[in-house]
Design an enzyme around this catalytic site. Sequence first.
Site, short mmCIF file in Angstrom:
data_model
loop_
_atom_site.label_atom_id
_atom_site.label_comp_id
_atom_site.label_asym_id
_atom_site.label_seq_id
_atom_site.Cartn_x
_atom_site.Cartn_y
_atom_site.Cartn_z
N HIS A 170 -42.85 -21.70 53.50
CA HIS A 170 -43.93 -21.01 53.22
C HIS A 170 -45.05 -21.09 54.24
CE1 HIS A 170 -45.33 -24.72 51.75
NE2 HIS A 170 -44.58 -24.93 50.95
N HIS A 230 -45.37 -24.74 55.55
CA HIS A 230 -44.38 -25.21 56.65
C HIS A 230 -44.70 -24.43 57.97
CE1 HIS A 230 -41.95 -25.23 52.56
NE2 HIS A 230 -42.39 -26.49 53.03
N CYS A 264 -40.32 -41.85 40.30
CA CYS A 264 -40.38 -40.22 39.96
C CYS A 264 -39.13 -39.56 40.68
CB CYS A 264 -41.73 -39.76 40.65
SG CYS A 264 -41.50 -38.11 40.50
N CYS A 274 -40.38 -36.77 43.42
CA CYS A 274 -40.75 -37.62 44.83
C CYS A 274 -39.61 -38.54 45.51
CB CYS A 274 -42.06 -38.44 44.61
SG CYS A 274 -43.18 -37.52 43.80
N CYS A 329 -46.29 -39.26 37.16
CA CYS A 329 -46.45 -39.19 38.81
C CYS A 329 -47.73 -38.23 39.04
CB CYS A 329 -45.02 -38.25 39.04
SG CYS A 329 -45.30 -37.78 40.76
N HIS A 339 -46.32 -34.88 40.48
CA HIS A 339 -45.53 -33.76 39.65
C HIS A 339 -46.06 -33.71 38.31
CE1 HIS A 339 -42.92 -34.35 43.18
NE2 HIS A 339 -42.21 -33.36 42.60
N LYS A 389 -54.54 -24.31 44.70
CA LYS A 389 -53.28 -24.99 45.21
C LYS A 389 -52.13 -23.93 45.10
CE LYS A 389 -50.40 -28.89 44.60
NZ LYS A 389 -49.88 -30.18 43.60
N LYS A 393 -45.36 -22.86 43.03
CA LYS A 393 -44.48 -21.84 42.50
C LYS A 393 -44.87 -21.45 41.11
CE LYS A 393 -39.88 -22.51 44.22
NZ LYS A 393 -38.66 -23.36 44.13
O1 ME8 Z 1 -42.27 -33.83 53.12
N1 ME8 Z 1 -50.68 -26.67 53.50
O2 ME8 Z 1 -40.87 -32.09 53.36
P1 ME8 Z 1 -41.46 -30.76 52.84
C1 ME8 Z 1 -50.25 -27.20 54.85
N2 ME8 Z 1 -38.81 -33.70 54.07
N3 ME8 Z 1 -48.94 -27.65 55.12
C2 ME8 Z 1 -48.15 -27.85 53.99
C3 ME8 Z 1 -48.41 -27.15 52.73
C4 ME8 Z 1 -49.70 -26.87 52.63
N4 ME8 Z 1 -50.12 -26.48 51.29
N5 ME8 Z 1 -47.48 -27.71 52.11
C5 ME8 Z 1 -46.44 -28.10 52.91
C6 ME8 Z 1 -41.05 -33.25 53.40
N6 ME8 Z 1 -46.89 -28.31 54.04
C7 ME8 Z 1 -40.22 -34.22 53.95
C8 ME8 Z 1 -40.56 -34.74 55.33
S1 ME8 Z 1 -40.08 -35.88 57.86
C9 ME8 Z 1 -39.50 -37.16 58.37
C10 ME8 Z 1 -39.90 -35.47 56.12
C11 ME8 Z 1 -46.17 -28.75 55.44
O3 ME8 Z 1 -40.51 -29.80 52.85
C12 ME8 Z 1 -46.76 -30.00 55.81
O4 ME8 Z 1 -46.71 -30.24 57.24
O5 ME8 Z 1 -42.17 -31.14 51.52
C13 ME8 Z 1 -46.04 -31.32 55.02
O6 ME8 Z 1 -46.17 -32.47 55.58
C14 ME8 Z 1 -44.68 -30.56 55.03
O7 ME8 Z 1 -44.85 -29.17 54.85
C15 ME8 Z 1 -43.91 -31.22 53.86
O8 ME8 Z 1 -42.52 -30.58 53.71
#
Ligand code: ME8
Length: 626
Positions: free
Chosen positions: A18, A21, A126, A129, A143, A146, A295, A298
């Site tokens: 999204h 990311h 949790c 998480c 949590c 969540h 925020k 989903k």
């Molecule tokens: O945490 N605004 O993966 P994840 C800005 N797998 N950036 C956002 C966002 C938002 N609303 N939502 C998500 C993980 N992000 C782990 C990481 S690393 C070794 C492991 C971005 O799929 C932001 O960069 O939950 C956040 O840190 C990341 O997606 C979390 O992705």
Amino acid sequence: MPTFYLTTPIYYVNARPHLGHAYTTIAADTTVRYRRLAGDDTRFLTGTDEHGDNIARAAAAAGVSPQAYADEISATFREMWRSLGISNDDFIRTSEPRHKKIVQEILQKLWDAGEIYLGTYGGHYCFGCERFYTEKEIVDGKCPDHLRPLEWIEEQNYFFKMSKYQDWLIGYIRDHPDLIKPERYRNEILGFLRDPLQDLSISRPRARLEWGIPLPFDDKYVTYVWFDALINYVSALGDLDSERTRRYWPHVRHMIGKDIVKPHAIYWPCMLKAAGLDVFRELRVTGYWTIEGQKMSKSLGNVVEPPTYTTKYGNDAFRYFLLREMVFGLDADFSDSAFRTRFNADLANDLGNLVSRATTLIVNLAGGKVPDAAAVGGSGLKEAFERAVAEMDRAMADYAFHRALAAIWEFVGAANRYVDTTQPWALAKQPERRAELEPVLYTLAESVRLLGVILSPFLPEAAARIREGMGQHGEPRLADATWGRLAAGTPVAKIGGLFPRIEEKKAAVTAPVTPAAGSAAVAIADFRKTELRVAEVVAAEAVAKSKKLLKLTVSLGDEQRTIVAGIAEHYAPADLVGKKVVVVANLEPAKLMGVESKGMLLAGSAGTSLAVLTVDRDLPAGAKVS
Ligand code: ME8
């Protein structure tokens, strides 16, 4: 040659890619493209994080194996980055054998060195998480993320002796002030480190969770997902003693969102230290995007996926909005109206118009070839360009994309004003002034060519079109962004429709900003009592303890004043410095949050958008507005 290795988080495969990311990945891509343009030896990594309870449960719910589930979503990420033009060199998946090998190697090394021991752990867990929560972090027994009840779990597990690194880590962060930025996240981590650091449970019994990397010294356990995931940054380079690891690891930088600072700023440096690997050079933390003030989630049904915008308006427009709108490190809001406003103002009007006007003039008035002339000295454009490049470079070292773009747009504005004032079409009609025409057209051609170079990290597709239209071949280089290099005779083609204006739907345009009905008519004589003047912002700073207010020092030509304006949620102080704004100069002084304001800044607003009034041609500070 400087070396620059940048990583994004590896994303969980339990959700489709999204806006959040995409932002982190685009911001990282822009940074790497900039370093590449500057001639660095770069490497850029992204990928997917595939192990753990969450994924195993999502796969079970979908009725497929975790591997099949991960394969499918990981491919969605890979395809999304390809379609957005992300220039990553590698894409790592934690379910790949090359990753597993390095994770096990590091675990074995730590086990052999006595850095890991078997202990009992009980705690509030949790499943969302995939981590235990401390008493302090729990909110109403739930949590905090969540908002679901936590479960008490007690089990034997392996622990990494993280506590023994506490003093070292505090010292390391203090000795490396640039390690974690922006400052607020560094402070957050130093604050957290004031409490005793616990050892880290790094295993999960296989009886509870199969989907993970087995511990090499006890295969009744799999590795805790964070201990597994963080290692991707190393494993993607190959063996620990490989040539590539030696080349890039000492230069590694991580870009992440603010949600995952703790594992990156605490677990990861301790793990690296224990394994005898260098600590990363920089950890850069982005803020979070909200959607129309809410925020993104989903359950609210407001998750923005990039194709909603990119298929209609192109990759570059989406990139531009994200990079320009967010002050790196702070939260920002995504809204359809803000997107359209920026698109029309900055991309269609400013950039698109300049490029189209300039190239059309060269084609129509100079036969589509760069005239044999030098740039016009004294036009101010060379200096404006050099200022833009210097500021862009400073901003990019700070990952301040919004500042880099604002600086480039200062130059775009100057070039547009140059077209307005020189009026090449009028010069062409006056035979006695034709000698003035060629240098003007050369100056414009050079301005457009240079934009094709410096815009390439930010708007790769538009910049490529500009370079092509300006007869430029090969990869762009920052070294070519030197004023006056454009060769006479270079073919120029019209570059139209870079960013076709979004026609506003009627409803959007007519949304009343100030209700017309019922507002009282003002006599001209009364209106004239208001003294409006152009003011130049010479300094700007946040007002302590206020989310909304900025304190501006403005020049009215012969005097400087302080004006307090409620625009902090819309402008970073640095964005305002140098701007010529419009102020009410004869307002009674008023105190706002303890700061005396002598005057009022004018700004327009609609919904959640706000824009400060500026003048569209240069006027001296102090000029009267009527
Ligand atoms: O945490 N605004 O993966 P994840 C800005 N797998 N950036 C956002 C966002 C938002 N609303 N939502 C998500 C993980 N992000 C782990 C990481 S690393 C070794 C492991 C971005 O799929 C932001 O960069 O939950 C956040 O840190 C990341 O997606 C979390 O992705």
